[in-house]
Write a protein that holds these residues in place. Structure first.
Motif, PDB file in Angstrom:
ATOM      1  N   THR A 156       8.201 -15.130  25.945  1.00 51.66           N
ATOM      2  CA  THR A 156       9.036 -14.856  24.790  1.00 51.66           C
ATOM      3  C   THR A 156       8.434 -15.591  23.594  1.00 51.66           C
ATOM      4  N   VAL A 157       8.649 -15.041  22.408  1.00 50.37           N
ATOM      5  CA  VAL A 157       8.089 -15.623  21.188  1.00 50.37           C
ATOM      6  C   VAL A 157       9.236 -15.955  20.236  1.00 50.37           C
ATOM      7  N   LYS A 158       9.457 -17.234  20.029  1.00 53.36           N
ATOM      8  CA  LYS A 158      10.564 -17.686  19.192  1.00 53.36           C
ATOM      9  C   LYS A 158      10.339 -17.250  17.746  1.00 53.36           C
ATOM     10  N   GLY A 159      11.335 -16.596  17.171  1.00 49.00           N
ATOM     11  CA  GLY A 159      11.236 -16.143  15.786  1.00 49.00           C
ATOM     12  C   GLY A 159      10.506 -14.835  15.614  1.00 49.00           C
ATOM     13  N   GLY A 160      10.007 -14.260  16.716  1.00 49.85           N
ATOM     14  CA  GLY A 160       9.304 -12.987  16.630  1.00 49.85           C
ATOM     15  C   GLY A 160      10.289 -11.831  16.673  1.00 49.85           C
ATOM     16  N   ASN A 161       9.976 -10.765  15.935  1.00 51.42           N
ATOM     17  CA  ASN A 161      10.846  -9.592  15.966  1.00 51.42           C
ATOM     18  C   ASN A 161      10.210  -8.492  16.808  1.00 51.42           C
ATOM     19  N   HIS A 162      10.563  -7.239  16.536  1.00 51.21           N
ATOM     20  CA  HIS A 162      10.016  -6.137  17.333  1.00 51.21           C
ATOM     21  C   HIS A 162       8.502  -6.028  17.181  1.00 51.21           C
ATOM     22  N   HIS A 163       7.959  -6.553  16.070  1.00 52.54           N
ATOM     23  CA  HIS A 163       6.522  -6.560  15.855  1.00 52.54           C
ATOM     24  C   HIS A 163       6.033  -8.007  15.824  1.00 52.54           C
ATOM     25  N   VAL A 164       5.833  -8.572  17.005  1.00 53.76           N
ATOM     26  CA  VAL A 164       5.405  -9.971  17.111  1.00 53.76           C
ATOM     27  C   VAL A 164       4.055 -10.178  16.429  1.00 53.76           C
ATOM     28  N   THR A 165       3.176  -9.191  16.538  1.00 54.87           N
ATOM     29  CA  THR A 165       1.838  -9.330  15.953  1.00 54.87           C
ATOM     30  C   THR A 165       1.894  -9.458  14.440  1.00 54.87           C
ATOM     31  N   SER A 166       2.975  -9.010  13.839  1.00 50.47           N
ATOM     32  CA  SER A 166       3.153  -9.123  12.395  1.00 50.47           C
ATOM     33  C   SER A 166       4.028 -10.311  12.025  1.00 50.47           C
ATOM     34  N   SER A 167       5.111 -10.531  12.767  1.00 51.09           N
ATOM     35  CA  SER A 167       6.055 -11.594  12.430  1.00 51.09           C
ATOM     36  C   SER A 167       5.613 -12.963  12.934  1.00 51.09           C
ATOM     37  N   ARG A 168       4.872 -12.999  14.026  1.00 53.10           N
ATOM     38  CA  ARG A 168       4.338 -14.250  14.582  1.00 53.10           C
ATOM     39  C   ARG A 168       2.876 -14.032  14.989  1.00 53.10           C
ATOM     40  N   PRO A 169       1.993 -13.786  13.990  1.00 51.71           N
ATOM     41  CA  PRO A 169       0.607 -13.416  14.297  1.00 51.71           C
ATOM     42  C   PRO A 169      -0.173 -14.495  15.035  1.00 51.71           C
ATOM     43  N   PHE A 170       0.074 -15.775  14.713  1.00 54.02           N
ATOM     44  CA  PHE A 170      -0.654 -16.849  15.407  1.00 54.02           C
ATOM     45  C   PHE A 170      -0.293 -16.868  16.891  1.00 54.02           C
ATOM     46  N   GLN A 171       1.005 -16.772  17.170  1.00 55.49           N
ATOM     47  CA  GLN A 171       1.433 -16.795  18.565  1.00 55.49           C
ATOM     48  C   GLN A 171       0.903 -15.577  19.323  1.00 55.49           C
ATOM     49  N   ALA A 172       0.918 -14.403  18.671  1.00 56.54           N
ATOM     50  CA  ALA A 172       0.416 -13.198  19.330  1.00 56.54           C
ATOM     51  C   ALA A 172      -1.073 -13.328  19.636  1.00 56.54           C
ATOM     52  N   PHE A 173      -1.850 -13.835  18.665  1.00 56.87           N
ATOM     53  CA  PHE A 173      -3.281 -14.038  18.893  1.00 56.87           C
ATOM     54  C   PHE A 173      -3.522 -15.047  20.008  1.00 56.87           C
ATOM     55  N   SER A 174      -2.726 -16.107  20.023  1.00 54.67           N
ATOM     56  CA  SER A 174      -2.885 -17.139  21.050  1.00 54.67           C
ATOM     57  C   SER A 174      -2.588 -16.581  22.432  1.00 54.67           C
ATOM     58  N   ILE A 175      -1.564 -15.747  22.528  1.00 56.37           N
ATOM     59  CA  ILE A 175      -1.238 -15.131  23.819  1.00 56.37           C
ATOM     60  C   ILE A 175      -2.399 -14.271  24.293  1.00 56.37           C
ATOM     61  N   PHE A 176      -2.954 -13.462  23.382  1.00 57.16           N
ATOM     62  CA  PHE A 176      -4.067 -12.586  23.745  1.00 57.16           C
ATOM     63  C   PHE A 176      -5.299 -13.383  24.149  1.00 57.16           C
ATOM     64  N   SER A 177      -5.670 -14.374  23.346  1.00 59.34           N
ATOM     65  CA  SER A 177      -6.916 -15.101  23.591  1.00 59.34           C
ATOM     66  C   SER A 177      -6.798 -16.116  24.713  1.00 59.34           C
ATOM     67  N   THR A 178      -5.619 -16.727  24.868  1.00 61.33           N
ATOM     68  CA  THR A 178      -5.461 -17.799  25.851  1.00 61.33           C
ATOM     69  C   THR A 178      -4.903 -17.314  27.175  1.00 61.33           C
ATOM     70  N   PHE A 179      -3.863 -16.492  27.112  1.00 63.67           N
ATOM     71  CA  PHE A 179      -3.193 -16.089  28.335  1.00 63.67           C
ATOM     72  C   PHE A 179      -3.681 -14.765  28.911  1.00 63.67           C
ATOM     73  N   ALA A 180      -4.370 -13.968  28.083  1.00 62.74           N
ATOM     74  CA  ALA A 180      -4.860 -12.674  28.580  1.00 62.74           C
ATOM     75  C   ALA A 180      -6.353 -12.726  28.833  1.00 62.74           C
ATOM     76  N   ILE A 181      -7.172 -12.887  27.759  1.00 69.56           N
ATOM     77  CA  ILE A 181      -8.622 -12.870  27.915  1.00 69.56           C
ATOM     78  C   ILE A 181      -9.130 -14.012  28.789  1.00 69.56           C
ATOM     79  N   ASN A 182      -8.572 -15.202  28.626  1.00 72.01           N
ATOM     80  CA  ASN A 182      -9.077 -16.352  29.366  1.00 72.01           C
ATOM     81  C   ASN A 182      -8.328 -16.574  30.672  1.00 72.01           C
ATOM     82  N   TRP A 183      -7.442 -15.661  30.990  1.00 73.38           N
ATOM     83  CA  TRP A 183      -6.628 -15.799  32.197  1.00 73.38           C
ATOM     84  C   TRP A 183      -7.485 -15.943  33.449  1.00 73.38           C
ATOM     85  N   MET A 184      -8.490 -15.090  33.536  1.00 79.76           N
ATOM     86  CA  MET A 184      -9.274 -15.032  34.769  1.00 79.76           C
ATOM     87  C   MET A 184     -10.554 -15.874  34.698  1.00 79.76           C
ATOM     88  N   HIS A 185     -10.660 -16.700  33.636  1.00 80.07           N
ATOM     89  CA  HIS A 185     -11.893 -17.475  33.482  1.00 80.07           C
ATOM     90  C   HIS A 185     -11.612 -18.971  33.619  1.00 80.07           C
TER      91      HIS A 185
END
Length: 451
Positions: free
Chosen positions: A422-451
């Motif tokens: 869950t993203v605190k303060g994020g709305n239906h468009h997290v990538t727009s309302s909480r862009p740092f958190q969305a990028f961090s989720i993608f880069s840290t929890f998705a791309i680097n998940w298996m590395h």
């Protein structure tokens, strides 16, 4: 179900090494109007689909990774709606540029996903963005209309991409089983505020209101009693359930009570962000004033409007190699005219698709803004708990998450392959309302998940 997206294979075969030199140079974008200088290349144009049959063409926008293009993965971004432009969404969320406050230029997106991946945006299905067809039947779409080869490949998207993205992932895996050479190397699925079980999300909205004390217990209990036709266990068999008139009236009463308004002043748009006021600007103001409009909160709720204004500037369309059919209507971020979607597909249960992917060891990362009243976190968590139960997967970790000084939210891990944040303060468009958190989720929890 027919996956016409297999048509992308020939085109994306060129991306096998994500080598931009293989792109047609006519699609190279020298520089978009008002764009800052960058050290990566971008391409845009049309993918011809059955050109000799009925003239179907899908518009794409490809952006190189900022560094090490050849070794970085490829991420395909799909936007929901259905009928919304993935290319347009790039300029208000995960792409390299954000439209400026006066909507006449671009600024660098500090949290662009091309910092860690090559990005490919496709306006799909036909009828969204600048994708078009000479056949009117192609504007009647369903979940099977949006379906691509690369080395490390991620599929990501938001909202109704909760239907598009899993179906695309399954189509690619099925393709792998049929052809021995040039396999798609699918590394993960990343979904933001995905629609997975629409009927249940409609009721989860009421749970959302009640948990945040936006409606009282009396109204809440009436709704739960009247609108009890389906649940997590019998969703599929009750997919055609029609809410009673009393149920519908009570839910609408909850909408009005939650936002302390009446039927005349209520707008469903409020559900996209239940605590921030919707954008009050309009394109006429942007066109006439040309000064920086006031942004009332820390989140610019007018981003979609600014993107829409920018994409309708003739020089922008020319530089983008877009609108080659000279549309008789203005470009819109989300189309309602000339676009019909199979309504039954909206209610489909997407848990079987996610189950299929998890059984084939494809990691799934889902994130959800906690201010979203369209697809509330409460409902999504329930869906994933049901999915884990069916797969006999235990909830292995539940904790808060944060990165640097930015507060994140709650993180749930089900086994080794399924994460929900869950993203605190994020709305239906997290990538727009909480862009740092969305990028961090993608880069840290998705791309680097298996590395």
């Amino acid at each position: 179900m027919e996956f016409r997206g297999v048509i992308f294979i020939l085109f994306l075969f060129l991306l096998l090494g994500v080598d931009s030199n293989d792109f047609p140079m006519k699609d190279l974008i020298s520089k978009l109007p008002g764009q800052p200088d960058v050290n990566f290349r971008q391409f845009a144009g049309y993918i011809e689909v059955d050109e000799n049959v009925d003239g179907r063409s899908l518009f794409y926008y490809f952006v190189e990774a900022e560094k090490d293009t050849l070794t970085q993965p490829l991420t395909i971004w799909l936007t929901g709606g259905p009928g919304c432009s993935s290319v347009g969404d790039a300029f208000g969320s995960v792409g390299p540029f954000i439209v400026t406050k006066d909507a006449h230029g671009l600024q660098t997106n500090s949290f662009s996903w091309n910092k860690v991946s090559n990005l490919l945006f496709i306006d799909s299905p036909i009828g969204s963005g600048w994708s078009y067809s000479n056949s009117s039947s192609d504007y009647n779409n369903g979940d099977g209309s949006t379906i691509f080869k690369s080395k490390d490949l991620y599929i990501a998207g938001s909202s109704f991409a909760g239907h598009f993205a899993p179906n695309l992932a399954i189509a690619l895996l099925d393709d792998n089983k049929q052809f021995e050479k040039s396999k798609f190397n699918l590394k993960g699925l990343v979904l933001g505020n995905p629609m997975l079980r629409k009927k249940l999300d409609e009721i989860a909205k009421v749970d959302f209101f009640f948990s945040r004390e936006m409606i009282n217990s009396s109204l809440y209990n009436k709704i739960k009693k009247e609108c009890n036709a389906i649940d997590e266990n019998n969703y599929f068999s009750s997919i055609k359930t029609t809410w009673s008139a009393k149920c519908k009236n009570l839910v609408f009463e909850a909408d009005l009570a939650a936002f302390k308004t009446d039927a005349h002043n209520y707008s469903p748009q409020k559900l996209f962000d239940v605590f921030r006021p919707p954008c009050t600007e309009n394109e006429l103001n942007l066109n006439l004033a040309k000064q920086v409009p006031i942004v009332g909160t820390e989140v610019d709720m007018c981003v979609p409007l600014r993107v829409q204004f920018y994409f309708n500037i003739p020089e922008v369309q020319k530089t983008f190699h877009g609108n080659r059919t000279n549309l008789s209507y203005r470009w819109q971020g989300c189309f309602t005219a000339n676009f019909k979607y199979n309504e039954a597909d909206k209610d489909l249960d997407m848990l079987p698709a996610l189950k299929n992917l998890l059984q084939q060891s494809v990691p799934v990362t889902i994130f959800s803004g906690d201010q979203d009243g369209i697809i509330p976190t409460e409902g999504t968590l329930q869906h994933l708990e049901k999915l884990a139960e069916e797969l006999n997967i235990k909830l292995t970790k539940e904790e808060t998450w944060s990165l640097r000084t930015k507060e994140g939210g709650l993180k749930y891990e089900f086994g080794d392959l399924l994460k929900f944040l869950t993203v605190k303060g994020g709305n239906h468009h997290v990538t727009s309302s909480r862009p740092f958190q969305a990028f961090s989720i993608f880069s840290t929890f998705a791309i680097n998940w298996m590395h």
